[in-house]
Design an enzyme around this catalytic site. Sequence first.
Site, mmCIF file in Angstrom:
data_model
loop_
_atom_site.group_PDB
_atom_site.id
_atom_site.type_symbol
_atom_site.label_atom_id
_atom_site.label_comp_id
_atom_site.label_asym_id
_atom_site.label_seq_id
_atom_site.Cartn_x
_atom_site.Cartn_y
_atom_site.Cartn_z
ATOM 1 N N CYS A 114 0.863 -1.180 0.000
ATOM 2 C CA CYS A 114 0.000 0.000 0.000
ATOM 3 C C CYS A 114 0.901 1.231 0.000
ATOM 4 O O CYS A 114 1.639 1.471 0.953
ATOM 5 C CB CYS A 114 -0.903 0.006 1.227
ATOM 6 S SG CYS A 114 -2.157 1.292 1.163
ATOM 7 N N GLU A 161 -4.663 -8.282 -3.497
ATOM 8 C CA GLU A 161 -5.037 -8.088 -2.085
ATOM 9 C C GLU A 161 -4.278 -6.908 -1.511
ATOM 10 O O GLU A 161 -3.132 -6.649 -1.893
ATOM 11 C CB GLU A 161 -4.711 -9.378 -1.313
ATOM 12 C CG GLU A 161 -4.932 -9.327 0.175
ATOM 13 C CD GLU A 161 -3.646 -9.120 0.986
ATOM 14 O OE1 GLU A 161 -3.734 -9.147 2.226
ATOM 15 O OE2 GLU A 161 -2.571 -8.933 0.388
ATOM 16 N N ARG A 195 -8.989 -10.458 10.501
ATOM 17 C CA ARG A 195 -8.042 -9.804 9.584
ATOM 18 C C ARG A 195 -8.826 -9.245 8.407
ATOM 19 O O ARG A 195 -9.348 -9.988 7.588
ATOM 20 C CB ARG A 195 -6.988 -10.808 9.108
ATOM 21 C CG ARG A 195 -5.752 -10.185 8.464
ATOM 22 C CD ARG A 195 -4.694 -11.236 8.185
ATOM 23 N NE ARG A 195 -3.442 -10.666 7.716
ATOM 24 C CZ ARG A 195 -2.450 -10.263 8.496
ATOM 25 N NH1 ARG A 195 -2.559 -10.347 9.805
ATOM 26 N NH2 ARG A 195 -1.342 -9.758 7.980
ATOM 27 N N ARG A 239 -9.062 -7.345 4.961
ATOM 28 C CA ARG A 239 -8.279 -7.003 3.786
ATOM 29 C C ARG A 239 -9.223 -6.779 2.611
ATOM 30 O O ARG A 239 -10.297 -7.384 2.539
ATOM 31 C CB ARG A 239 -7.284 -8.116 3.429
ATOM 32 C CG ARG A 239 -6.153 -8.315 4.455
ATOM 33 C CD ARG A 239 -5.219 -7.125 4.478
ATOM 34 N NE ARG A 239 -4.080 -7.280 5.365
ATOM 35 C CZ ARG A 239 -4.048 -6.875 6.630
ATOM 36 N NH1 ARG A 239 -5.108 -6.308 7.172
ATOM 37 N NH2 ARG A 239 -2.968 -7.022 7.363
#
Length: 410
Positions: free
Chosen positions: A81, A124, A171, A173
């Site tokens: 990212c 992802e 988690r 994502r």
Amino acid sequence: MKKLKVIELFAGVGGFRLGLEQTGAYEIVWSNQWEPSTKTQHASMVYEARFGAKNHSNTSIEDVLTDQIPDADILVGGFPCQDYSVATTLQNSKGLLGKKGVLWWSIHRILSEKKHPPKYLFLENVDRLLKSPAAQRGRDFAVMLQSLDDLGYAVEWRVINAADYGMPQRRRRVFLLGYHKTSGVYNGLQDSDPKEWLGASGTVASAFPVGALIELQKTFTLGQDLVRLSEQFNIGEKLSPFQNTGICINGQVFTAKTHAQFDGKRTLLGDVLAHGQVPPEFYITPEDLEKWAYLKGAKKEVRTAKSGFSYNYSEGRMQFPDALDKPSRTIITGEGGKSPSRFKHVVQTSKGLRRLIPLELERLNMFPDHHTYLAGISDAKRAFFMGNALVVGVVERLGKSLCEKIIKNP
């Protein structure tokens, strides 16, 4: 049906590969893993130990020529990212060049230079991608969607919390599936009602069902000029226009908020604990217990910065020890090492309080036991791998659903 050929980028220790191969429908024909900040390429070493060195590249993807990468049906990867702003004018021959070191543009370069680009993408990232940067909420994602649209791809996305679907870790994502305009799935998406695709019949909804209620629906068109989009998208707005679910096709975005629907068996933190021999260094010593309790506890105190400026600092209490009757909190890259920490997991066992061992961290990401065990790789490094990894079960279910969509839409 022949196995779908896969290019795996930013491979880490192979989470994408494990999930896809477990479906029996995919074959990885080329992979790349490079860690820029370290001399010893630990993740690549583990990858090669588990899957072999054949067709695996341990070179920065920015330095790999596109013609060195074989053709494939699908490109996958958990890319970093970063800031995806478009740094140049549209006068150069490629149309745009992103900043060097921003690895999204390496994916873009491969897709744009391939004579036969992959028909499908499976990517992802952290869910922050949908609302970054703070000064222009959603700009980075808008640039990604528009640049993929320019290359002929429709994109479907969903923020998935693995624990919402019975997996052992909370988690969150964002997963993106791209369909090239030459693919049958693209045509299937184009012919579908967006709400029906996202709520029931689409690739993601088939794997991870959502409730019928879809909130905060929004439809808008992205600008055609990437530079202008980069400079002006959503300026002055406090919120990103992108919800946790959406599609973009022909520059048209449909996005909405969905809620997970699941009533199956849930896996809890207590279910993954190893009951064999745990090395003594994982247990919290009496002299360290007070420090752990302080870091995990609520705080309201005056702190002084290095500049001498004093400020009021406050934070809430973390559960200590971690609850065994719930899915675990998100593993982060700093999970390893003995030093007391607010964010490391601590569990209560019959022998005392202790940190999680690498085997348990692997299980929280649904990796095979001892997947990251290799001579010369420390426990802290193994924890770092799992902080960077994805939940294999999510990839497996999305991969199975994508394969079924391809078969139905040849």
